[in-house]
Design an enzyme around this catalytic site. Structure first.
Site, mmCIF file in Angstrom:
data_model
loop_
_atom_site.group_PDB
_atom_site.id
_atom_site.type_symbol
_atom_site.label_atom_id
_atom_site.label_comp_id
_atom_site.label_asym_id
_atom_site.label_seq_id
_atom_site.Cartn_x
_atom_site.Cartn_y
_atom_site.Cartn_z
ATOM 1 C CD1 TRP A 122 24.523 -48.447 -57.287
ATOM 2 C CD2 TRP A 122 23.445 -46.536 -57.745
ATOM 3 N NE1 TRP A 122 24.616 -48.226 -58.637
ATOM 4 C CE2 TRP A 122 23.975 -47.062 -58.945
ATOM 5 C CE3 TRP A 122 22.746 -45.341 -57.791
ATOM 6 C CZ2 TRP A 122 23.809 -46.424 -60.179
ATOM 7 C CZ3 TRP A 122 22.571 -44.702 -59.011
ATOM 8 C CH2 TRP A 122 23.093 -45.241 -60.182
ATOM 9 C CG ASP A 150 18.861 -49.553 -53.768
ATOM 10 O OD1 ASP A 150 18.262 -50.378 -54.487
ATOM 11 O OD2 ASP A 150 19.583 -48.649 -54.225
ATOM 12 C CE LYS A 180 19.869 -51.425 -61.340
ATOM 13 N NZ LYS A 180 20.835 -51.084 -62.391
HETATM 14 N N1 PMP Z 1 20.281 -48.361 -56.698
HETATM 15 C C1 PMP Z 1 21.019 -49.317 -57.289
HETATM 16 C C2 PMP Z 1 21.563 -50.428 -56.459
HETATM 17 C C3 PMP Z 1 21.246 -49.261 -58.666
HETATM 18 O O1 PMP Z 1 21.991 -50.205 -59.262
HETATM 19 C C4 PMP Z 1 20.686 -48.200 -59.426
HETATM 20 C C5 PMP Z 1 20.813 -48.109 -60.923
HETATM 21 N N2 PMP Z 1 21.886 -48.609 -61.517
HETATM 22 C C6 PMP Z 1 19.960 -47.228 -58.752
HETATM 23 C C7 PMP Z 1 19.765 -47.338 -57.391
HETATM 24 C C8 PMP Z 1 19.355 -46.068 -59.484
HETATM 25 O O2 PMP Z 1 18.296 -46.520 -60.207
HETATM 26 P P1 PMP Z 1 17.406 -45.619 -61.178
HETATM 27 O O3 PMP Z 1 18.231 -45.431 -62.412
HETATM 28 O O4 PMP Z 1 16.185 -46.450 -61.389
HETATM 29 O O5 PMP Z 1 17.127 -44.345 -60.481
#
Ligand code: PMP
Length: 360
Positions: A101, A171, A195
């Site tokens: 991520w 994030d 989450k």
């Molecule tokens: N950052 C993290 C730490 C994640 O776990 C995720 C999704 N699994 C995301 C960003 C991306 O999120 P989204 O699907 O809402 O764009």
């Protein structure tokens, strides 16, 4: 109808009380004669929902007055672009790459300027958090970026980097509201809520006033400017109204549980159950470095793809759902967010013990 223990990384388990309340209010929200889904986002009842949600998250995280709280759309991934578009005045930013991520965020930022990777744990398949004690930061960096909890690899920062006064951007998608955090240490915090906080479709951004610019990079679309949403109090356009309503209920649930200190204690205890078992198991092995293990996402393997697949299949038969690991780590991953009851983790550990006895 039996509910399963849902170990999905996201969308993920929500508190049963919240789901029941939402079900009760589905057809008639507080005498309005309609569902929140059907309600104008400019209506009085919805204004009250927004106001309460903001106040409750402010209370939970003790958010200082000089921070704005935004309820946006586009998922956490849209923030990968919004952050550089709004914050990269010098067109320089430093990124710590500790997993998929943060890597995605780093790559996206490169579209807008000179994003620099100042530390990485790619050398060991992101199984640890890089040392952030003595980062060589760029003098002209507009911000320093981290992903605080890497959902796929199951690692978490136990100490924040010293950014030498530069805004820290984090994030927190997969550790949001799982424990108290000192918001004043950050310039911007954000997370997709699917989450730990609510249903997919809402992204919460907590941004310090001085970072809300009226001069983002040229060409930044109106919807991708933080000042658009700050000025309109997250009502510039139709917000993800039903999702915000559920987030608001989860905030109230968290308060009723005793707030984030209480959640932290419960989360530590739940994770400990699983890690203690993994540490003595001869069959299962956790994949993240011990010091950096996440309280929320626990990846583990048997070392055999066949046994892993058998485990996932047999787990499903006893109501242990979505335990398959992400393809980049393989094996299994148990996501044990706030709403996963202790009994769910106990059931998982018991099943792992039985599986080990039969297959070890
Ligand atoms: N950052 C993290 C730490 C994640 O776990 C995720 C999704 N699994 C995301 C960003 C991306 O999120 P989204 O699907 O809402 O764009």
């Amino acid at each position: 109808m039996a509910r399963v223990y849902n170990f999905s990384a996201g969308p993920a388990v929500l508190p049963e009380e919240v789901l029941r309340e939402a079900a009760d209010e589905m057809l008639d929200y507080e005498g309005s004669g309609m569902s929140v889904m059907e309600m104008s986002h400019r209506s009085k009842p919805f204004a009250a929902i927004m106001e309460a949600a903001e106040q409750d998250i402010r209370d939970l995280l003790s958010i200082p007055d000089n921070y704005r709280v935004l309820f946006l759309q586009g998922g956490a991934s849209t923030q990968f672009a919004m952050i550089p578009m709004n914050l990269m005045k010098n067109k320089v930013a430093d990124y710590v790459v500790s997993g998929s991520w943060s890597k995605k965020a780093y790559q996206e930022a490169k579209l807008f300027g000179d994003a620099r990777c100042v530390a990485s744990s790619a050398d060991e398949n992101f199984s640890y958090v890089p040392d952030v004690h003595a980062l060589e930061l760029s003098d002209d960096a507009d911000y320093v970026y981290i992903c605080q909890n890497e959902t796929i690899y199951g690692t978490v920062y136990h100490e924040l980097p010293d950014t030498n006064g530069k805004p820290l951007v984090a994030d927190v998608s997969s550790c949001f509201l799982s424990e108290p955090m000192d918001v004043s240490k950050y310039g911007l915090i954000y997370g997709g809520v699917q989450k730990n906080v609510g249903p997919a479709g809402v992204t919460i951004v907590i941004i310090r006033d001085d970072l809300v610019t009226d001069e983002p990079l040229p060409g930044t679309p109106t919807m991708l400017r933080y000042d658009t949403h700050v000025d309109a109090k997250s009502l510039y356009n139709t917000p993800p109204a039903y999702g915000i309503y559920i987030c608001g209920k989860v905030f109230k649930w968290l308060k009723a549980q005793g707030g984030l200190e209480a959640m932290q204690q419960r989360n530590v205890e739940k994770a400990q159950l699983l890690y203690d078992f993994l540490d003595q198991s001869k069959l299962f092995k956790g994949t993240a470095r011990t010091e950096d293990r996440s309280l929320m996402n626990v990846p583990f393997v048997t070392g055999s793809d066949e046994l892993d697949a058998k485990f996932v299949a047999e787990a499903k038969k006893v109501g242990i759902e979505s335990i398959k690991g992400h393809r980049s780590v393989g094996g299994m991953r148990a996501s044990i967010y706030n709403a996963m009851p202790r009994e769910g983790v106990e059931a998982l550990v018991k099943f792992m013990q039985e599986f080990e006895r039969e297959n070890g």
